[in-house]
Design a protein around this motif. Structure first.
Motif, mmCIF file in Angstrom:
data_model
loop_
_atom_site.group_PDB
_atom_site.id
_atom_site.type_symbol
_atom_site.label_atom_id
_atom_site.label_comp_id
_atom_site.label_asym_id
_atom_site.label_seq_id
_atom_site.Cartn_x
_atom_site.Cartn_y
_atom_site.Cartn_z
ATOM 1 N N VAL A 77 -4.919 8.707 1.458
ATOM 2 C CA VAL A 77 -5.719 8.140 0.370
ATOM 3 C C VAL A 77 -4.869 7.136 -0.398
ATOM 4 N N PRO A 78 -5.249 5.864 -0.470
ATOM 5 C CA PRO A 78 -4.443 4.853 -1.166
ATOM 6 C C PRO A 78 -4.339 5.145 -2.655
ATOM 7 N N GLN A 81 0.841 -1.198 0.000
ATOM 8 C CA GLN A 81 0.000 0.000 0.000
ATOM 9 C C GLN A 81 0.872 1.243 0.000
ATOM 10 N N SER A 139 -0.032 5.430 0.204
ATOM 11 C CA SER A 139 -1.110 6.406 0.341
ATOM 12 C C SER A 139 -0.545 7.818 0.432
#
Length: 405
Positions: A82-83, A76, A78
């Motif tokens: 917000v990814p 991930q 971000s």
């Protein structure tokens, strides 16, 4: 012999232990280097050299290269919490190419997440403090460009937050509601006195539509009132009962459930056909085909799906543009209605061969001809191999071609 062997092993035991400890230390050190947690040291612009320079601020929708260590195997990434979308092909141990999310809800981002890049791998995580800014706002659509006083209007786009000023056709909008993710702003339209663009002024810049709203003259090919080029086809009406919020006369497309493949557009209620009209000025034929769009307002009071509305020029079916708002992705169908009147925008680049599913015209001359004149034909058909899921009843008004870029 057994005593000698045991004695030799016993005497060499300290050396054996030391060797094992040294081997373990080497192994541990090697593992820390190759599989340790990620580290970000800088951010570069994603571009060919020499434009791939270090940057001090990034914006939403920008593609960047993160520089550091142990960046492989990311699970991930971000930005401001917000990814981002991850593409493993673009990762190495020392760099990661990633697209900053286009939509970041800056007003609702927690203070501790602002200006941060969070990077997570299977081996660990790191948070890198870095300036992330909202770019200037953009407007992609206006729900009803020819709305009337008291109508609800929605402006769609990106980065429509922290708005300091908003105007519609030159009239200031003093009360409005912003979506937290900056993709829309809504308001009730006050009385208007003129035509003009939509202007949104925010902390990060100004967005202005290249076309006017509250304008039933510029580029209008048929409005069924003072510019009435309607030739034949369906009925016209000016009743405010069936289609409230109308601005004078309009045409009504209407058909029941259609059999599979039914394209009998000449049947009653199934087409709007004008006389020959000037689609665009001939001196504009040299601009990009993406610069112009055909627009009209539509009002659909009852659920509609299956029947397609399409547009052709001059009864020539070589290029065709479909309007199928009920058609979702992966074949999903969602019945469509409007709450009052809604503006439809069809870029001329969406007029395509093969029943609207093929290739676009190379240029405006190919699509419109050397004089850019011809009838506007808005017709209905069931393109599928099954009966349409519903019938259609839709009012259409203010058919026009305007510059959108």
């Amino acid at each position: 012999m057994n005593k000698v062997t045991f004695h030799q092993i016993y005497r060499s035991w300290p050396l054996f232990v030391l060797a094992m400890i040294f081997t373990c230390i080497q192994s541990a050190c090697k593992k820390d280097v190759t599989t340790g947690g990620p580290e970000i040291t800088s951010v570069r612009n994603y571009a060919a050299s020499p434009a791939d320079t270090l940057v001090s601020t990034i914006i939403t929708g920008q593609r960047v290269v993160l520089i550091g260590h142990n960046l492989k195997d990311a699970v991930q990434i971000s930005f401001n919490g917000v990814p981002a979308s991850i593409n493993s092909v673009l990762f190495s141990d020392t760099s990661a190419t990633v697209l900053v999310p286009e939509v970041i809800p800056f007003p609702s981002v927690p203070a501790e997440s602002l200006n941060t890049i969070r990077y997570v791998t299977r081996q660990g995580a790191t948070t890198f403090t870095f300036s992330i800014a909202a770019p200037p706002p953009s407007i992609t659509a206006v729900s009803n460009e020819n709305a009337k006083e008291g109508d609800s209007v929605y402006i769609s786009g990106l980065n429509l937050f922290f708005i300091s000023e908003l105007s519609f056709a030159g009239t200031a909008i003093t009360h409005f509601s912003e979506a937290t993710d900056g993709t829309s702003v809504g308001f009730v339209l006050p009385a208007l006195t003129q035509s003009g663009p939509v202007v949104v002024n925010t902390k990060s810049g100004i967005a202005t539509t290249p076309y006017n709203v509250n304008d039933d003259k510029t580029g209008v090919l048929c409005n069924f009132d003072d510019i009435n080029t309607f030739s034949w086809g369906t009925n016209t009406d000016n009743s405010s009962v069936a289609f409230p919020g109308n601005r004078g006369y309009y045409a009504v497309l209407k058909n029941d459930v259609l059999p599979a493949g039914d394209g009998n557009w000449w049947n009653g209620g199934r087409s709007i056909n004008t006389n020959d009209v000037q689609w665009i000025p001939t001196d504009s034929l040299g601009v990009s085909i993406d610069d112009y769009a055909l627009k009209f307002e539509i009002n659909v009071p009852a659920a509609w799906s299956g029947t397609s509305i399409y547009v052709v020029k001059g009864y020539a079916f070589d290029y065709l543009a479909r309007y199928e708002p009920w058609q979702g992705t992966n074949g999903a169908v969602t019945p469509f209605t409007t709450k009052g009147w809604h503006t439809v925008t069809i870029p001329l680049s969406l007029f395509r061969t093969n029943d609207g599913k093929g290739t676009a015209a190379a240029d405006l001359t190919t699509l419109l001809g050397a004089t850019a004149t011809g009838a506007v034909n808005i017709q209905t058909k069931n393109f599928s191999g099954s009966p349409s899921a519903s019938g259609l009843q839709a009012a259409v008004d203010n058919i026009r071609v305007v510059k959108i870029k």
